[in-house]
Structures are given as structure tokens and as C-alpha cells.
Enzyme design. Structure first.
Site, PDB file in Angstrom:
ATOM      1  N   CYS A 251      30.131   0.174  41.182  1.00 48.63           N
ATOM      2  CA  CYS A 251      29.214  -0.554  40.934  1.00 48.63           C
ATOM      3  C   CYS A 251      29.729  -1.881  41.847  1.00 48.63           C
ATOM      4  O   CYS A 251      30.455  -2.174  42.606  1.00 48.63           O
ATOM      5  CB  CYS A 251      29.203  -1.072  39.384  1.00 48.63           C
ATOM      6  SG  CYS A 251      30.414  -2.066  38.838  1.00 48.63           S
TER       7      CYS A 251
ATOM      8  N   LYS B  93      26.364  -7.234  23.306  1.00 44.46           N
ATOM      9  CA  LYS B  93      26.201  -6.114  24.436  1.00 44.46           C
ATOM     10  C   LYS B  93      27.485  -5.040  24.383  1.00 44.46           C
ATOM     11  O   LYS B  93      27.486  -3.700  24.115  1.00 44.46           O
ATOM     12  CB  LYS B  93      25.841  -6.175  25.682  1.00 44.46           C
ATOM     13  CG  LYS B  93      25.836  -5.278  26.567  1.00 44.46           C
ATOM     14  CD  LYS B  93      25.322  -5.426  28.089  1.00 44.46           C
ATOM     15  CE  LYS B  93      26.425  -5.962  29.025  1.00 44.46           C
ATOM     16  NZ  LYS B  93      27.369  -5.031  29.547  1.00 44.46           N
ATOM     17  N   ASN B  94      28.502  -5.520  24.698  1.00 47.43           N
ATOM     18  CA  ASN B  94      29.719  -4.626  24.804  1.00 47.43           C
ATOM     19  C   ASN B  94      30.270  -4.395  23.653  1.00 47.43           C
ATOM     20  O   ASN B  94      31.488  -3.584  23.561  1.00 47.43           O
ATOM     21  CB  ASN B  94      30.813  -5.643  25.693  1.00 47.43           C
ATOM     22  CG  ASN B  94      30.097  -5.515  27.117  1.00 47.43           C
ATOM     23  OD1 ASN B  94      29.198  -4.945  27.587  1.00 47.43           O
ATOM     24  ND2 ASN B  94      31.067  -6.538  27.987  1.00 47.43           N
TER      25      ASN B  94
ATOM     26  N   ARG C  43      36.108   0.737  39.872  1.00 47.30           N
ATOM     27  CA  ARG C  43      35.930   0.937  38.322  1.00 47.30           C
ATOM     28  C   ARG C  43      36.087   2.538  38.105  1.00 47.30           C
ATOM     29  O   ARG C  43      35.152   3.194  37.503  1.00 47.30           O
ATOM     30  CB  ARG C  43      34.623   0.366  37.802  1.00 47.30           C
ATOM     31  CG  ARG C  43      34.592  -0.926  37.944  1.00 47.30           C
ATOM     32  CD  ARG C  43      33.430  -1.874  37.540  1.00 47.30           C
ATOM     33  NE  ARG C  43      33.400  -1.793  35.960  1.00 47.30           N
ATOM     34  CZ  ARG C  43      32.567  -2.291  35.233  1.00 47.30           C
ATOM     35  NH1 ARG C  43      31.358  -2.327  35.624  1.00 47.30           N
ATOM     36  NH2 ARG C  43      32.594  -2.281  34.011  1.00 47.30           N
TER      37      ARG C  43
ATOM     38  N   ARG D  49      19.570  -6.692  31.672  1.00 45.72           N
ATOM     39  CA  ARG D  49      20.645  -5.662  31.181  1.00 45.72           C
ATOM     40  C   ARG D  49      21.333  -6.181  29.884  1.00 45.72           C
ATOM     41  O   ARG D  49      21.889  -5.532  28.988  1.00 45.72           O
ATOM     42  CB  ARG D  49      21.763  -5.175  32.186  1.00 45.72           C
ATOM     43  CG  ARG D  49      21.092  -4.145  33.204  1.00 45.72           C
ATOM     44  CD  ARG D  49      21.840  -3.648  33.960  1.00 45.72           C
ATOM     45  NE  ARG D  49      23.063  -2.974  33.426  1.00 45.72           N
ATOM     46  CZ  ARG D  49      24.181  -2.426  33.978  1.00 45.72           C
ATOM     47  NH1 ARG D  49      24.353  -2.862  34.992  1.00 45.72           N
ATOM     48  NH2 ARG D  49      25.194  -1.850  33.142  1.00 45.72           N
TER      49      ARG D  49
ATOM     50  N   ASP E 131      34.170 -11.961  32.667  1.00 47.79           N
ATOM     51  CA  ASP E 131      32.633 -11.941  32.497  1.00 47.79           C
ATOM     52  C   ASP E 131      32.082 -13.347  32.247  1.00 47.79           C
ATOM     53  O   ASP E 131      31.025 -13.596  32.497  1.00 47.79           O
ATOM     54  CB  ASP E 131      32.294 -11.063  31.010  1.00 47.79           C
ATOM     55  CG  ASP E 131      32.537  -9.600  31.527  1.00 47.79           C
ATOM     56  OD1 ASP E 131      32.364  -8.904  30.216  1.00 47.79           O
ATOM     57  OD2 ASP E 131      32.765  -9.299  32.475  1.00 47.79           O
TER      58      ASP E 131
END
Ligand code: EPZ
Length: 424
Positions: free
Chosen positions: A117, A22-23, A122, A401, A309
Site C-alpha cells: 500500500c 477503527k483498529n 506490508r 476510511r 499512526d
């Protein structure tokens, strides 16, 4: 909002394929804005965040065909607006990744501020600092970042020193620098594999850059970028999440189509937890041989340190481990939201500032819980697999997500997991 029902489980046992990262996919899709020729991206994961990025590009006027579910062909030539609206940006902070490419290639950008968030404030001050150093005029108004390239429309190369390592900050400015006049040097740059993958994609598009994966990245601007095809690298956090689920349930899990070289810090911890690790060029296996994991100490750091993460997932394993594990979160100021939910399952966790002290328990007990952010949701699934009884996890849209086909992959490993669509 959908929820998961997870029945208590014996050891997970089996193998799955990792999806594209994803990243890496998110910045790479945004890189298409740098060129007037199409960018063909393969191994794109099927995720909400990828859908959101596609919507962002479409509403700007780009085309973004999907010849198959795991590839996208983006053409920014028909772009008609340089605006990233709040209703999309508020659902995905990574939308900020259109800022650098738009200013560099189109001379302007109007990107809604992402706002904070669940895991922290952030800010994006380092992204803006870098663009200003490259000559952009930045104005914050109405919740938007308005960025304008200098008269004549091109940014200029600059030396940019990040006082904090920022992954998307490095990515945004590396992309902007590919079309700037002269050389840009990024100091204290992020070294994450996803930054390296983006750099590879930019080089395939004709960018002149070197040093990706180190703390100093040098980019020499070119006049224009060209059409390219790029395959997204495997998702190391998805890989790590399933390996930790195997360890927490005393099972054996093998992840194929991945890359062990991206997860050294995580594999060291799984070994310390008592896991027997075997790796090959594109697979990793953890085998607990039926043994309860041993508690491990975690200190999150920028890559190649232990990834933030993976912190929540490791906390779930520590909740079930033998002994006491200390988890120190140094990247985000509020990334222990999952602890409250794990406590509802009977875990023994004490938070002291940015450190969680976790006393392992033989078993946890099922209870209704709620996902609070993407990686927290993975930790709750891991804990629920080892909890006695049936656990309901609400708000699992967080997990959709960033994890492709969660039920399919966990079921392939023997988990009893069901998605219940909530009608209201
Ligand atoms: C990226 O977020 C990842 N997201 C995050 O993954 C990951 O947790 C994070 O990097 C750290 O590895 C994507 O790549 C899309 P940062 P990013 O900028 O770039 C501070 C997931 O679960 N900072 O590296 O937003 C910031 O507050 C997500 O997939 C500034 O102060 O994170 C934080 O404390 C969650 N000013 C630290 O730096 C800035 O301008 C690291 O943030 C930028 C960042």
C-alpha cells in the site's frame, strides 16, 4: 472523488466526542467468524473500512445487521464460503484478519494477498508463519493465501515468536489460538490497546487467554465460543489527530468519550510542544493559550512508544512550530508521502533516509494538494487549517476510511471546511 476546501483558520476552539476505534472494530468484527452464535458489537465507528469488513462477512454468507448506525449484530452460522476476494481485500489490507478465524473455526481459508500500500510493502509472512506453526498447511497461489487446518480440522497450540512486532499478526494468531487444541504462547506480541480490546471481546466469547497488553500472550484453546456483546474502545488515533490540530492552530481542543491512558506518548509530546494538558477518566484537553507550538522530536515505536499512526499529524504541527523537529519513522519504510504535499504549502522539510528534518514556519500558504493515505490526509487537513488562503485537498476518500464525520467534528471546533463531491 470528493475533495475538501479548507479556509485559513484562527485557533480551533471547542470540544468533540471520539468515535469507536477503527483498529479495534475491524478485528472484533472478524472475531465473529470464530463462533456459531451471534456477536453483538457496539460503539462501532461509521467508516468505509467498517463497511468493507461488513461486505466481506456478508459475501461469505454471514448476517450482519445494524440495529443502529453504531452497532452490528453478526451471525456466522449461515457462512457458505471461506473466500476473501481480491476486489475487497485490495481496498483494505486488514481483510487479512479473516484468515486466522476461518482456518480455526471452519478448517480452511482462501484470502487474497493484500498487496502493498502507499506506506510500504506490508507483508503478512508472520501471520502465515504462525498458522504453519499451529499445523495449518499454507499455499500461495493465484494471488491468494490458501490455508487448510490439519486433518480433523483443528489447529494445535504452539509457541510463536514474532521477530517483528505486528499488530494484526498478533490479532490473527490470538484469534486462531482460541479454538486450537492445547496452549499457544505468542512472544514479542503487540501491546496496542486495540489488541487488548480484541482480547477482552474474545474472553467475553468464552476464550481462555491472558497476558494481552504485554509482550507474551497465552491462549488455551476451547471447543467452541459463545454469543457475546462487546463495546469497542475509543479511537486513540482519532483523538490524537484532533488534539494535534488544536496544538498546530494555537487553540484549545477537548476530546470527550476517550481514554487518556492510551495516549501517554502523544500527550508527552504535546506538553513538550507547550500545550497545557488536562485529563479526566474519559476526556483530554490541550490548551495552547494562543501560543505557537514548539517543535518536538518524534521516534515512532510499537506501543507504548510513539504511534506511527500519529507521525504524519505531528509533522504537520512541526511545520508550523518554533524551532527544528526531527521525525524518525521506524515502523514503515515509506510513511513520509505527506511531506511532498506539505512542501507544496510552503513547509520546510528535508528527508534523510527514515528521518524528516522539519524547520517550523510562522504560516503556510494554501495550494491544491492530494491525500495519499489515511493518516497523511489528517496531516494535510491540520496544515491547511493554518495555511493562508483556501486549500483544496483531493482524494479525501483516504480520510473517510478512518475518520467518522470529519467535517462535522472539525466544524464543531470552528474550522471552515467544506466537502465538494467531484462529479467525475
Ligand atoms: C496495524 O497495521 C494498523 N492497522 C496500522 O494502522 C498501524 O499503522 C500498524 O498496525 C502499526 O501500528 C490495523 O490495525 C488495521 P504491523 P498492521 O503488522 O498490523 C512488518 C491506520 O492508519 N510486518 O504491525 O498491518 C510490517 O511491514 C493503519 O489505521 C512484517 O514484516 O501493521 C511493518 O513494517 C495504517 N511481516 C511492521 O511489521 C508481517 O507478517 C508493523 O506492521 C507483518 C508485519
Amino acid at each position: 472523488m470528493d475533495k475538501f476546501i479548507i479556509a485559513s483558520n484562527g485557533p480551533l476552539n471547542g470540544e468533540i466526542d471520539a468515535s469507536g476505534a477503527k483498529n479495534a472494530a475491524l478485528p472484533i468484527l472478524c472475531a465473529a467468524l470464530l463462533s456459531d452464535e451471534p456477536l453483538h458489537v457496539t460503539n462501532v465507528p461509521k467508516l468505509w473500512d467498517v463497511n468493507t469488513t461488513r461486505k466481506l462477512l456478508l459475501q461469505m454468507g454471514c448476517t450482519a445487521e445494524q440495529p443502529t448506525p453504531h452497532e452490528m449484530l453478526i451471525d456466522a452460522r449461515p457462512i457458505s464460503t471461506c473466500v476473501a476476494p481480491y476486489e475487497l481485500v485490495k481496498t483494505m489490507r486488514a481483510s487479512i484478519l479473516v484468515l486466522g478465524p476461518l482456518v480455526a473455526a471452519r478448517g480452511e481459508a482462501h484470502v487474497s494477498l493484500p498487496g502493498g500500500c502507499a506506506i510500504g510493502a506490508r507483508p503478512v509472512d508472520l501471520h502465515l508463519m504462525g498458522l504453519e506453526a499451529m499445523g495449518a498447511e499454507i499455499r500461495l497461489e493465484g494471488g491468494f493465501v490458501h490455508a487448510q487446518a490439519p486433518a480433523g480440522g483443528r489447529l494445535k497450540g504452539a509457541r510463536i515468536v514474532f521477530d517483528t512486532v505486528t499488530v494484526t499478526g498478533t490479532e490473527n494468531l490470538m484469534m486462531a489460538a482460541t479454538l486450537a487444541d492445547g496452549e499457544t504462547v505468542l512472544e514479542n506480541a503487540a501491546r496496542e490497546p486495540e489488541v487488548v480490546d480484541l482480547a477482552r471481546c474474545l474472553r467475553a466469547m468464552g476464550a481462555q487467554l491472558e497476558g494481552e497488553g504485554t509482550t507474551t500472550i497465552r491462549v488455551r484453546g476451547v471447543k467452541a465460543l459463545r454469543a457475546a456483546k462487546h463495546q469497542v474502545l475509543p479511537d486513540r488515533i482519532e483523538t490524537g489527530s484532533y488534539l494535534v490540530a488544536g496544538a498546530a492552530t494555537r487553540g484549545r481542543v477537548r476530546v470527550n468519550k476517550t481514554d487518556p491512558s492510551m495516549l501517554d506518548a502523544v500527550l508527552v509530546k504535546l506538553q513538550q510542544a507547550g500545550g497545557k494538558i488536562s485529563t479526566g477518566p474519559d476526556f483530554i484537553e490541550v490548551d495552547m493559550q494562543g501560543k505557537r507550538p514548539l517543535a518536538v522530536n518524534i521516534h515512532t515505536m510499537p506501543h507504548p512508544g510513539f504511534p506511527t499512526d500519529m507521525q504524519a499529524q505531528m509533522m504537520a504541527m512541526n511545520c508550523l512550530a518554533e524551532g527544528v523537529g526531527l521525525i524518525k519513522e521506524t515502523i514503515f519504510e515509506n510513511r513520509f508521502m505527506h511531506a511532498q504535499e506539505l512542501l507544496r504549502l510552503g513547509a520546510d522539510i528535508r528527508i534523510e533516509g527514515n528521518t524528516a528534518v522539519v524547520h517550523g514556519r510562522e504560516r503556510l500558504q494554501a495550494a491544491p494538494i492530494m491525500a495519499t493515505d489515511l493518516r497523511a490526509s489528517a496531516s494535510l487537513v491540520i496544515a491547511a487549517l493554518a495555511a493562508d488562503g483556501e486549500t483544496f485537498i483531493d482524494r479525501i476518500y483516504h480520510m473517510d476510511r478512518g475518520y467518522e464525520d470529519i467535517e462535522g467534528k472539525f466544524t464543531a471546533l470552528g474550522a471552515k471546511i467544506k466537502r465538494v463531491a467531484k462529479l467525475i
